[in-house]
Design a protein around this motif. Structure first.
Motif, short mmCIF file in Angstrom:
data_model
loop_
_atom_site.label_atom_id
_atom_site.label_comp_id
_atom_site.label_asym_id
_atom_site.label_seq_id
_atom_site.Cartn_x
_atom_site.Cartn_y
_atom_site.Cartn_z
N ASN A 91 0.89 -1.35 -0.14
CA ASN A 91 0.06 -0.06 0.03
C ASN A 91 0.81 1.22 0.01
N THR A 92 2.21 1.27 -0.15
CA THR A 92 3.13 2.37 -0.12
C THR A 92 2.90 3.09 -1.42
N ALA A 93 2.69 2.29 -2.57
CA ALA A 93 2.60 2.91 -3.78
C ALA A 93 1.11 3.55 -3.94
N ARG A 121 0.31 -13.48 -4.85
CA ARG A 121 0.42 -15.11 -4.91
C ARG A 121 1.60 -15.66 -4.64
N GLU A 122 1.48 -15.90 -3.32
CA GLU A 122 2.58 -16.63 -2.67
C GLU A 122 2.18 -18.03 -2.37
N ARG A 123 3.44 -18.99 -1.93
CA ARG A 123 3.02 -20.27 -1.49
C ARG A 123 2.40 -20.29 0.01
N VAL A 269 18.03 -6.12 2.91
CA VAL A 269 17.68 -5.09 2.02
C VAL A 269 16.32 -4.90 1.46
N ARG A 270 15.57 -5.80 2.15
CA ARG A 270 14.03 -5.62 1.92
C ARG A 270 13.81 -5.94 0.43
N GLY A 271 12.69 -6.47 0.26
CA GLY A 271 12.32 -7.10 -1.32
C GLY A 271 11.85 -5.99 -2.14
N LEU A 272 11.93 -4.66 -1.87
CA LEU A 272 11.19 -3.70 -2.77
C LEU A 272 12.14 -2.62 -3.28
N ASP A 273 12.00 -2.23 -4.54
CA ASP A 273 13.06 -1.56 -4.96
C ASP A 273 12.94 -0.11 -4.45
N TYR A 274 12.06 0.50 -3.93
CA TYR A 274 11.88 1.90 -3.62
C TYR A 274 12.75 2.41 -2.56
N TYR A 275 13.33 1.42 -1.81
CA TYR A 275 13.99 1.84 -0.38
C TYR A 275 15.32 2.51 -0.77
N THR A 276 15.48 3.58 0.19
CA THR A 276 16.59 4.21 0.31
C THR A 276 17.02 4.34 1.65
N ARG A 298 12.77 3.89 4.42
CA ARG A 298 12.77 5.04 3.72
C ARG A 298 12.62 4.82 2.10
N TYR A 299 11.95 5.91 1.58
CA TYR A 299 11.79 5.79 0.08
C TYR A 299 11.94 7.31 -0.55
N ASP A 300 13.18 7.79 -0.44
CA ASP A 300 13.24 9.22 -0.80
C ASP A 300 12.79 9.59 -2.18
N ILE A 314 9.21 7.92 4.70
CA ILE A 314 9.58 6.64 5.37
C ILE A 314 8.28 6.20 5.74
N GLY A 315 8.14 4.69 6.03
CA GLY A 315 6.85 3.96 6.37
C GLY A 315 7.10 2.85 6.93
N PHE A 316 6.24 2.01 7.14
CA PHE A 316 6.26 0.58 7.30
C PHE A 316 4.90 -0.24 7.16
N ALA A 317 4.79 -1.52 7.13
CA ALA A 317 3.48 -2.06 7.09
C ALA A 317 3.67 -3.39 8.04
N ILE A 318 2.72 -3.51 9.07
CA ILE A 318 2.49 -4.54 10.04
C ILE A 318 1.70 -5.60 9.24
N GLY A 319 2.25 -7.01 9.24
CA GLY A 319 1.41 -7.98 8.71
C GLY A 319 0.48 -8.42 9.74
P1 HAM Z 1 6.44 -6.00 3.20
O1 HAM Z 1 7.81 -6.23 3.63
O2 HAM Z 1 6.54 -6.58 1.84
O3 HAM Z 1 6.86 -4.29 2.93
O4 HAM Z 1 5.36 -6.38 3.87
C1 HAM Z 1 5.24 -5.89 5.04
C2 HAM Z 1 4.77 -6.92 6.15
O5 HAM Z 1 3.70 -7.54 5.72
C3 HAM Z 1 5.57 -8.22 6.31
O6 HAM Z 1 6.77 -7.93 7.33
C4 HAM Z 1 4.55 -9.39 6.81
O7 HAM Z 1 4.47 -9.14 8.27
C5 HAM Z 1 3.49 -8.81 5.99
N1 HAM Z 1 3.28 -9.64 4.60
C6 HAM Z 1 3.90 -9.65 3.46
N2 HAM Z 1 3.55 -10.59 2.84
C7 HAM Z 1 2.68 -11.40 3.34
C8 HAM Z 1 1.96 -12.72 3.24
N3 HAM Z 1 1.72 -13.28 2.07
N4 HAM Z 1 0.90 -13.11 4.17
C9 HAM Z 1 0.97 -12.42 5.41
N5 HAM Z 1 1.74 -11.52 5.71
C10 HAM Z 1 2.39 -10.73 4.77
C11 HAM Z 1 5.58 -3.71 2.39
O8 HAM Z 1 4.59 -4.25 1.99
C12 HAM Z 1 5.88 -2.11 2.36
N6 HAM Z 1 4.87 -1.62 1.79
C13 HAM Z 1 6.19 -1.73 3.76
C14 HAM Z 1 6.36 -0.28 3.89
C15 HAM Z 1 5.69 0.79 4.03
N7 HAM Z 1 7.65 0.52 3.60
C16 HAM Z 1 7.47 1.70 3.51
N8 HAM Z 1 6.26 2.00 3.72
#
Ligand code: HAM
Length: 430
Positions: A91-93, A121-123, A269-276, A298-300, A314-319
């Motif tokens: 949801n950052t995009a 679409r993960e396993r 390094v996190r799996g997304l390209d926008y990080y700085t 951070r995603y400057d 800068i942001g985060f997402a909690i699963g």
């Molecule tokens: P992400 O690391 O891809 O970051 O996902 C954040 C969290 O979402 C992961 O640490 C995990 O807890 C949860 N998550 C991801 N994939 C799954 C999945 N298939 N099933 C359950 N939980 C999952 C982002 O999505 C970035 N947008 C975070 C961010 C916000 N960075 C900057 N701002």
């Protein structure tokens, strides 16, 4: 079950009570914390143009190259091609797109949070689903408003520590790294390519491709045989330029002074390209293989790459699914049981019971209702199955006297209570 029974689609799941009470508990607590830090809620659409994710998250990432639910929308005219749309995988995009589209900086809206489903679409496995929920937040704004400052990074990390503590989640570890900026990246990519050259043919096919197109993504590799090779690769932290190095030092210094513990992890390094610059994850031991309870950084340059103004963020997402898994033992404790089970006894009593239920519920009492055809024994069984604290008997004599038999189901005490005193008696709990 017969073969024809329709079940939920693989990787999708129903959230059922009492677990849903835990979800509500978590969401109420995070909304409180977000309020204290002056974040406001944003709700973006569930799907967006595919291009948004390709540009923001990056073509070479696993998320974009393998995991998105993408389809071609119906064309408006036969001669046209349908638009390519994608269920949001993160949801950052979408949040940065909305920030640009609505010029949110003009309204001083630079601290946004969201709670909602994402799709990858993960396993599927424990803690990994194809529809999962994220609780996320983004701080975006002009550099002159201080959004580039290491103080923002530290504030976001301190918020997360506070939130996890507030929810009673113990034993988390904050893994912290800096992935630098485009300045550092050129020299680093060069060094990585060089280090990969002699070994890359022994690595998985994904890594062979990444080594050419986007070598940093080699660190996302999960193939066990590749790990010893990856462990020996140069690290981005060795290539940080002076401003990036100082920024990282300052983030760490503030964290130390506010007492948030962290663990430096130069492989992150996190799996997304926008990080700085700052990149982080909070891990939790009880979660098994999917141990990242949240991730961010951070995603400057992201706003500019989507056609917006200079707006470091800068942001985060909690699963949320994983957060709830870490809390699961307490689901029963969070679910509020009915305060009272109202048992109508005999013909015509449904109406009286309905009146009483309406009165009591207006006092924020959780009331469940029986049926006038039930025998008393059946009502008692139903009340105890629901875990009600009281049973209230509504029979003809009670209605005449306007005073009702109220029995405490744990102590067994039974009293006749006048209608006007019922709510107070039930609320006081004795
Ligand atoms: P992400 O690391 O891809 O970051 O996902 C954040 C969290 O979402 C992961 O640490 C995990 O807890 C949860 N998550 C991801 N994939 C799954 C999945 N298939 N099933 C359950 N939980 C999952 C982002 O999505 C970035 N947008 C975070 C961010 C916000 N960075 C900057 N701002």
């Amino acid at each position: 079950m017969p073969d024809k029974t329709i079940r939920a689609v693989k990787g999708m799941r129903d959230l059922l009570p009492p677990e849903t009470a835990l979800w509500n508990f978590v969401e109420a607590a995070v909304r409180d914390v977000f309020r204290a830090y002056n974040f406001h809620e944003i709700r973006t659409p569930i799907f967006e143009e595919t291009q948004l994710f390709a540009r923001a998250v990056g073509e070479e990432t696993d998320v974009v190259s393998k995991e998105m639910y993408t389809w071609e929308d119906r064309a408006r005219a036969e001669s046209e091609k349908g638009q390519s749309l994608t269920l949001r995988p993160e949801n950052t995009a979408g949040t940065v797109r909305a920030y640009i589209e609505h010029k949110l900086w003009e309204r001083g809206l630079n601290k946004l949070y969201y709670i909602g489903p994402q799709f990858r679409r993960e396993r599927p496995q424990k803690g990994r689903y194809r529809q999962f929920y994220q609780i996320g937040a983004e701080v975006i704004g002009s550099a002159s408003a201080g959004s580039e400052s290491p103080a923002r990074d530290a504030e976001v990390l301190e918020l997360l520590a506070t939130l996890l503590d507030r929810l009673g989640i113990e034993n988390w570890t904050l893994q912290l790294n800096s992935v630098g900026c485009p300045n550092d990246r050129a020299a680093y990519n060069e060094a990585l390519r060089k280090a990969l050259e002699p070994v890359v043919t022994t690595m998985c096919t994904d890594c062979q491709r990444r080594a050419v197109t986007n070598p940093l993504r080699v660190f996302d590799c999960k193939v066990p045989a590749d790990q010893p090779i990856i462990d020996k690769l140069p690290r981005i932290t060795q290539y940080l330029d002076e401003p990036c190095r100082i920024h990282f030092e300052q983030v760490k210094n503030i964290l130390k002074s506010v007492g948030v513990e962290f663990h430096e992890n130069d492989r992150l390094v996190r799996g997304l390209d926008y990080y700085t610059r700052t990149a982080f994850e909070f891990t939790h031991g009880a979660l098994g293989a999917q141990n990242a309870i949240l991730g961010g950084g951070r995603y400057d340059g992201l706003s500019e790459s989507l056609g917006g103004p200079n707006a470091p963020g800068i942001g985060f997402a909690i699963g949320e699914d994983r957060l709830v898994l870490a809390l699961k033992e307490s689901a029963e404790a969070v679910q509020r049981k009915p305060d009272v089970y109202i048992a109508p006894l005999g013909a015509g009593m449904d109406r009286e019971a309905a009146r009483l239920a309406r009165e009591l519920r207006r006092h924020d009492i959780i009331a469940d209702l029986g049926d006038e055809t039930f025998r008393l024994k059946k009502s008692f069984d139903a009340a105890s199955k629901l875990g009600a604290r009281f049973i209230l008997i509504v029979g003809e004599n009670e209605v005449k006297a306007d005073s009702f038999a109220l029995k405490n189901l744990s102590s067994g005490e039974q009293l006749s209570v006048p209608r006007a005193e019922l709510a107070q008696k039930i609320q006081s709990g004795s």
